[in-house]
Design a protein around this motif. Structure first.
Motif, mmCIF file in Angstrom:
data_model
loop_
_atom_site.group_PDB
_atom_site.id
_atom_site.type_symbol
_atom_site.label_atom_id
_atom_site.label_comp_id
_atom_site.label_asym_id
_atom_site.label_seq_id
_atom_site.Cartn_x
_atom_site.Cartn_y
_atom_site.Cartn_z
ATOM 1 N N ASN A 89 41.087 29.443 12.086
ATOM 2 C CA ASN A 89 40.785 28.602 13.234
ATOM 3 C C ASN A 89 41.107 27.161 12.860
ATOM 4 O OD1 ASN A 89 39.785 27.164 15.372
ATOM 5 N ND2 ASN A 89 37.767 28.140 15.376
ATOM 6 N N ALA A 90 42.250 26.685 13.297
ATOM 7 C CA ALA A 90 42.734 25.360 12.904
ATOM 8 C C ALA A 90 41.907 24.230 13.505
ATOM 9 C CB ALA A 90 44.202 25.205 13.302
ATOM 10 N N LYS A 91 40.982 24.542 14.410
ATOM 11 C CA LYS A 91 40.131 23.501 15.000
ATOM 12 C C LYS A 91 38.990 23.113 14.067
ATOM 13 C CE LYS A 91 41.065 24.845 19.801
ATOM 14 N NZ LYS A 91 40.462 25.286 21.081
ATOM 15 N N ASN A 92 38.744 23.946 13.058
ATOM 16 C CA ASN A 92 37.655 23.658 12.131
ATOM 17 C C ASN A 92 38.051 22.589 11.113
ATOM 18 O OD1 ASN A 92 36.191 25.602 13.391
ATOM 19 N ND2 ASN A 92 36.276 27.100 11.724
ATOM 20 N N LEU A 181 45.872 22.054 12.599
ATOM 21 C CA LEU A 181 44.830 21.359 11.849
ATOM 22 C C LEU A 181 45.076 19.857 11.912
ATOM 23 C CD1 LEU A 181 42.392 21.357 9.894
ATOM 24 C CD2 LEU A 181 44.035 21.571 8.005
ATOM 25 N N ALA A 182 44.100 19.111 12.405
ATOM 26 C CA ALA A 182 44.246 17.662 12.549
ATOM 27 C C ALA A 182 44.062 16.975 11.206
ATOM 28 C CB ALA A 182 43.221 17.131 13.553
ATOM 29 N N LYS A 206 50.024 11.178 3.998
ATOM 30 C CA LYS A 206 50.230 9.952 4.767
ATOM 31 C C LYS A 206 51.723 9.623 4.857
ATOM 32 C CE LYS A 206 49.637 6.052 2.774
ATOM 33 N NZ LYS A 206 49.063 4.856 2.085
ATOM 34 N N LEU A 207 52.433 9.781 3.744
ATOM 35 C CA LEU A 207 53.863 9.493 3.733
ATOM 36 C C LEU A 207 54.643 10.462 4.622
ATOM 37 C CD1 LEU A 207 54.415 8.703 -0.057
ATOM 38 C CD2 LEU A 207 54.363 7.078 1.840
ATOM 39 N N GLU A 208 54.214 11.726 4.660
ATOM 40 C CA GLU A 208 54.943 12.740 5.430
ATOM 41 C C GLU A 208 54.640 12.683 6.916
ATOM 42 O OE1 GLU A 208 55.558 16.639 4.129
ATOM 43 O OE2 GLU A 208 55.328 16.193 1.991
ATOM 44 N N PHE A 209 53.409 12.339 7.283
ATOM 45 C CA PHE A 209 53.012 12.395 8.692
ATOM 46 C C PHE A 209 52.785 11.011 9.305
ATOM 47 C CE2 PHE A 209 51.960 16.577 7.048
ATOM 48 C CZ PHE A 209 52.427 17.416 8.059
ATOM 49 N N GLY A 210 52.852 9.966 8.488
ATOM 50 C CA GLY A 210 52.668 8.619 9.012
ATOM 51 C C GLY A 210 51.251 8.319 9.443
ATOM 52 N N LYS A 211 50.304 9.098 8.939
ATOM 53 C CA LYS A 211 48.915 8.933 9.329
ATOM 54 C C LYS A 211 48.024 9.404 8.182
ATOM 55 C CE LYS A 211 45.653 10.441 12.944
ATOM 56 N NZ LYS A 211 45.484 11.295 14.148
ATOM 57 N N LYS A 212 46.891 8.751 8.011
ATOM 58 C CA LYS A 212 45.993 9.116 6.922
ATOM 59 C C LYS A 212 45.129 10.319 7.276
ATOM 60 C CE LYS A 212 45.454 4.373 5.165
ATOM 61 N NZ LYS A 212 44.469 3.287 4.890
#
Length: 489
Positions: A89-92, A181-182, A206-212
């Motif tokens: 469950n990727a929402k967890n 998964l967020a 962070k480098l791959e997705f541009g977000k921490k």
């Protein structure tokens, strides 16, 4: 809901990185990293990918979550895990737990990848943390990263392997991220060298997705040889939206301290001062005490899942223990440990709190005792071997004794009219509210000597503190000196 376990054993093939330090799956070893870990002073290069030590074949990921109708384990290589990942469950929220250097662990033989393999016993704290997480938090996925194969070499070799382990974990996590998964729901935590692995994971994502990612927690991050390592390869405030660090062994009497000193997170927690742990002082040898200090942090963190512990922002432990930081007002406090929560939006700073060994959960309320005196007479200042006990008596006649002769130099050699000190009281002591406080002195050489304390204020360091003031009512010699609340008869 039933607890169902899905074990992902990532089969690590004997694949060497090419001459450029690159690999088709985990990518290239950064040139800066190769300079740091392949030259002076480390002189160690990371072991080949999928052969971190050559003993167990590489990194093992054990993933666990709550699922109502499924219970299965899976063994496969990286390319055939897609069907299994769909069960998650990727929402967890995802909690990733990473151990540190394992060279001192007990040698054992285990079945790994279908083979009886010589390795070392994995510490129990990871599984203890996983268990308590499921007891308190249903909607969570837990991944234990087992990189013993790369952590049973020499320290600097294990240090050099941290980047490879981190990259393997990034590849593993990306499979979940690609299924929803967020990033903000990822919490990576590690002990010792594992804390730096956690930091590298956060930095790479962070480098791959541009977000921490949401959070990185460092449990007494390893110190040796990290004074010259760039921030990209260790725990650092840039790793996640929240980086919290817990210190328990930042000073050593034998060797370089095991734990990293200084502030390396947004919020740094110095447990019992962050240098030596009271629980470890009873051990017979200094080396055992030092190891105990370094590993105490994992026990404190596990227990923090069940018992909220409040820490207060302060400039130093000396200021904290002297009662100079004693109010949670103006957002100065935070909940320490897994359930970290700052009061207000101010998450940065150095925080201090205490623990106790009197209860299993180690939870203690740091309690401030503020004394007002007449000024210590010369005759009292000259007393030797005087013992002191504080007896707290609750409204329900429950009692608690604090034996602390270390108070005496402050009380009897100080000309200050007011001074404070902080002592831990177990969270479950159920001693408050108090009816009175008694002070008993032993081995006082003269009954004519007057006791200098005339008033005691007491309050706990927590959002809704217990506060009370007690004035001296007893005038007799050689009996407990009694302090009561002014409204008492």
């Amino acid at each position: 809901m039933l607890l169902n376990i899905l074990g992902f054993f990532i089969v690590l093939l004997e694949v060497e990185a090419n001459a450029d330090g690159c690999d088709g799956v985990i990518g290239c070893l950064p040139e800066k990293y190769r300079r740091v870990f392949g030259g002076v002073p480390i002189r160690k290069k990371p072991l080949s990918r999928f052969n971190l030590g050559g003993k167990s074949g590489g990194v093992i990921f054990n993933a666990t979550w709550i699922e109502p109708d499924s219970s299965f384990s899976y063994l496969s290589n990286r390319s055939s895990t897609d069907d299994v990942f769909k069960k998650l469950n990727a929402k967890n929220k995802m909690v990733v737990i990473i151990h540190g250097w394992q060279i001192a662990n007990t040698p054992v033989k285990e079945m790994i990848n279908g083979k009886l393999t010589e390795t070392v016993q994995l510490g129990t704290w990871q599984n203890d943390l996983e268990k308590v997480l499921f007891e308190k938090h249903d909607e969570v996925n837990v991944v234990i990263v087992d990189w013993r194969a790369g952590a049973t070499v020499g320290y600097r070799g294990a240090m050099a392997n941290t980047w490879i382990v981190a990259r393997e974990t990034v590849v593993f996590l990306k499979a979940f991220i690609n299924r929803g998964l967020a990033l903000e729901d990822i919490h990576v935590l590690g002990h010792s060298l594992g804390a730096h692995v956690a930091g590298i994971i956060g930095n790479n994502l962070k480098l791959e997705f541009g977000k921490k990612i949401g959070r990185v927690s460092g449990l007494d991050p390893a110190a040796p040889s990290y004074d010259e390592v760039p921030g990209a390869f260790m725990i650092d405030t840039h790793n996640a939206e929240l980086v919290d660090v817990y210190h328990t062994d930042t000073k050593s009497r034998l060797w370089s301290n095991a734990g990293l000193p200084g502030q390396h997170g947004h919020a740094d927690f110095y447990v019992n001062g962050g240098e030596d742990q009271p629980r470890c002082k009873k051990l017979k040898t200094i080396s055992k005490q030092e190891l105990c200090d370094h590993f105490s942090v994992v026990d404190y963190f596990v227990q923090s899942v069940k018992s909220p512990t409040y820490a207060i922002r302060c400039g130093s432990f000396e200021e904290f223990i002297a009662g100079k930081c004693k109010s949670c007002g103006r957002r100065k406090c935070a909940v320490a440990g897994y359930n970290y929560q700052p009061f207000g939006n101010h998450k940065d700073g150095k925080f201090f709190y205490q623990t106790t060994e009197e209860t299993k959960d180690k939870c203690a309320k740091s309690t401030v005792f503020e004394f007002k005196t007449f000024g210590a007479p010369e005759s009292f200042a000259k007393q030797n071997n005087v013992s002191l006990e504080l007896k707290l008596v609750s409204n329900e006649s429950k009692t608690r004794i604090i034996k602390d002769s270390s108070l005496l130099p402050t009380i009897f050699n100080s000309r200050r009219k007011t001074f404070s000190l902080v002592r831990p009281i177990p969270c479950g002591a159920d001693i408050f509210p108090l009816e009175r406080i008694e002070i008993l002195l032993g081995d006082v050489q003269s009954a004519r000597i007057s006791f200098p304390i005339r008033q005691i204020k007491i309050f706990t360091i927590e959002p809704r503190p217990y506060r009370a003031k007690f004035k001296r009512v007893s005038r007799k010699k050689n009996v407990p000196i009694v302090f009561r609340r002014p409204t008492d008869k």
